[in-house]
Design an enzyme around this catalytic site. Structure first.
Site, PDB file in Angstrom:
ATOM      1  N   ASP A  98      -4.124  -0.663  -5.510  1.00 13.79           N
ATOM      2  CA  ASP A  98      -2.711  -0.350  -5.275  1.00 13.79           C
ATOM      3  C   ASP A  98      -1.832  -1.593  -5.345  1.00 13.79           C
ATOM      4  OD1 ASP A  98      -3.971  -1.357  -3.040  1.00 13.79           O
ATOM      5  OD2 ASP A  98      -2.912  -0.075  -1.610  1.00 13.79           O
ATOM      6  N   ASP A 125       3.056 -10.672   5.789  1.00 17.21           N
ATOM      7  CA  ASP A 125       3.614 -10.466   4.447  1.00 17.21           C
ATOM      8  C   ASP A 125       4.447 -11.686   4.040  1.00 17.21           C
ATOM      9  OD1 ASP A 125       2.526  -7.847   4.246  1.00 17.21           O
ATOM     10  OD2 ASP A 125       4.139  -7.116   5.531  1.00 17.21           O
ATOM     11  N   SER A 165       0.808  -1.221   0.000  1.00 22.99           N
ATOM     12  CA  SER A 165       0.000   0.000   0.000  1.00 22.99           C
ATOM     13  C   SER A 165       0.839   1.269   0.000  1.00 22.99           C
ATOM     14  CB  SER A 165      -0.941   0.007   1.206  1.00 22.99           C
ATOM     15  OG  SER A 165      -1.799  -1.106   1.134  1.00 22.99           O
ATOM     16  N   ARG A 168       9.573   1.081   6.525  1.00 27.92           N
ATOM     17  CA  ARG A 168       8.240   1.641   6.273  1.00 27.92           C
ATOM     18  C   ARG A 168       7.706   2.293   7.539  1.00 27.92           C
ATOM     19  NH1 ARG A 168       2.998  -1.318   3.587  1.00 27.92           N
ATOM     20  NH2 ARG A 168       1.510  -0.518   5.092  1.00 27.92           N
ATOM     21  N   ARG A 228      -0.730   0.064  14.450  1.00 21.97           N
ATOM     22  CA  ARG A 228      -0.796   1.439  13.922  1.00 21.97           C
ATOM     23  C   ARG A 228      -2.141   2.092  14.239  1.00 21.97           C
ATOM     24  NH1 ARG A 228      -0.907  -0.110   7.534  1.00 21.97           N
ATOM     25  NH2 ARG A 228      -2.928  -1.136   7.537  1.00 21.97           N
TER      26      ARG A 228
END
Length: 514
Positions: free
Chosen positions: A444, A156, A64, A263, A193
């Site tokens: 995306d 991931d 993303s 990131r 997050r």
């Protein structure tokens, strides 16, 4: 009375990739009459959202952050992953002054070098090769106390894949004759997050106090115990690694701590817990005065050393709109709000002139398979109102469902998420057509189109490297161009709006007005 604007709307369906096989494909197994009709009747094409086409290593799956930076920049933006790979290969990484100073400072004071990060080959938030290079840098410069605090992935990467990574590092430390893995914990705790501070606190205590729910002699043993408790990598509970006779790795004033995630979005919360004097997410049991280094800048307001400061992007879509006195709206749920604002604007936090933002709260559930529609109904209601308001020249919206529910690996939930999106797209399409606006629908990166890993038979919770759809809805008669990529979207929007494309944008328009 000002003239009502006919907006150029970009809808990003996060994690909505294109794959023709129906097996384990939540998108093709869902009932999607609206998207089916748009694909059949409207100008459309497939575009690349992974690998070299978005500035990632060849065949690396998209994500993303990368996706939105490329979407907004209108040019291929080389990502931190690629940049760091090159730095390590050319050995300039080992001379990075911020990293070398941080290691030297600890070594000269007889203090420890702590390295933390997501120990993963996923390449989305970090890469274990970079962490390995950091261990080598610390050892080469003579640091004696080197402690690795490993956050485990399984999101991931396959859900249970951390053992090989941990073994690689245990072998490395054995070969070096110094340093060790000091703690392991799932990213669910260390990399939140969404202000779930109770999770972050567990990871913080693990590292600062060397206290966790569990203890093991080795990292691999700690992981195997977690698997026996039925915890996959992502959810491994705080585990202190401490064999008999070893000194614990609790953090002390004057130690160096290097965070190897590149990131930003999932690195901010735990970083603030370490760095901010006025931190109030939870009551810290131990506040340590550390020499803290962020690998990249996680936020402009986090005041600490940065090894690789951001390269600034000039004339992104948002900046170009502002320079041309256009109004723009950015709208999404909590989970992807940073993506349609900060990342789409090329890493700029402050809104541009004429840029408004709407944040819809994502539902507070443990995992999104429990509420696959997420907050899409409220998001759509606000988006439709914005389209009909006549206030905006352009609107950028992200629906997180395909990605956030795709990450759970639960097929039935992902199908429900896709069906909820279809209903949303119907309302958005009608609104755009009713005001004579234009709409681009894209994604995306992929995710929900591949819910099971054919090789392992495990749930496929990661992104894919498959292409994504791009559909045009509007009154213009256009012809689609093949072979596009995410960085062609901003130039496409500008050309459809009849605007000049800035020279910094090297992408090409994918719908040619006939």
């Amino acid at each position: 009375m000002s003239v009502s604007k006919k907006p150029m709307v970009l809808v990003i369906l996060d994690g909505y990739g294109y794959r023709e096989e129906q097996q384990d494909n939540a998108i093709l197994n869902a009932k999607t009459p609206v998207m089916d009709a748009l694909w059949a009747k409207r100008p459309h094409t497939l575009i690349d959202a992974s690998g070299l086409e978005v500035g990632l290593p060849d065949r690396q799956m998209g994500n993303s952050e990368v996706g939105h930076v490329n979407l907004g920049a209108g040019r291929i933006v080389y990502q931190d992953l690629t940049r760091l790979d090159v730095e390590i290969k050319e050995r300039t990484f080992f001379a990075n002054p911020v990293l070398t100073n941080a290691v030297d400072q600890a070594k000269n004071a007889g203090k420890a070098v702590h390295i933390m990060g997501l120990l993963s080959a996923g390449g989305v938030h970090s890469h274990e090769d970079h962490i390995m290079a950091m261990v080598e840098l610390a050892a080469e410069r003579g640091a004696e106390k080197i402690y690795l605090h490993a956050f485990l992935d399984g999101r991931d990467t396959p859900p249970r894949s951390a053992e090989a990574s941990l073994k690689k590092f245990e072998d490395k430390f054995a070969a070096l004759g110094k340093g060790r893995v000091a703690s392991i914990v799932g990213r669910y705790y260390a990399m939140d997050r969404d202000n779930r501070w109770d999770r972050v606190e567990k990871a913080y205590d693990l590292m600062t106090l060397a206290q966790g729910e569990f203890q093991a002699d080795t990292a691999v043993a700690g992981l195997q115990a977690a698997y026996a408790r039925d915890e996959n990598d992502e959810f491994v509970k705080a585990t202190v690694i401490l064999a008999e006779g070893q000194a614990d790795a609790a953090m002390e004033d004057g130690d160096t701590l290097i965070f190897m995630n590149f990131r930003a979005d999932r690195a901010r919360e735990i970083t603030r817990a370490f760095v901010n004097a006025d931190f109030d997410g939870f009551a810290r049991k131990k506040v340590v005065n550390l020499n803290f280094v962020m690998l990249t800048e996680y936020a402009a307001d986090i005041k600490t050393a940065v090894a690789y400061p951001p390269a600034s992007l000039v004339n992104t879509f948002g900046e170009w709109m502002a320079k041309n006195d256009k109004t723009q709206l950015r709208i999404s749920e909590t989970e992807k709000y940073a993506h349609v604002t900060f990342f789409f604007n090329g890493g700029v936090e402050e809104p541009f002139a004429g840029e408004e933002r709407i944040l819809i709260n994502s539902p507070k559930v443990a995992t999104y398979d429990l509420q696959p529609e997420m907050s899409s109904a409220e998001l759509t209601e606000k988006l439709v109102a914005a389209i009909e308001s006549g206030k905006y020249d352009t609107i950028i919206c992200n629906y997180p469902n395909g990605d956030m529910v795709g990450h759970t690996g639960v097929m039935e939930a992902a199908i429900k998420a896709v069906e909820a999106l279809d209903n949303c797209i119907e309302q958005v399409t009608k609104a755009v057509e009713s005001v004579g606006g234009q709409l681009l629908i894209t994604a995306d990166h992929g995710n929900a189109e591949q819910m099971r890993d054919p090789a392992t038979g495990q749930a496929h919770t990661a992104h894919t490297n498959l292409p994504v759809p791009l559909i045009y809805v509007g009154e213009k008669n256009v012809k689609a161009v093949e072979g596009g990529k995410l960085s062609d979207i901003a130039p496409t929007m500008l050309s459809l709006m009849g605007m000049e494309i800035p020279q910094e944008m090297t992408g090409k328009p994918l719908f040619i007005v006939e």
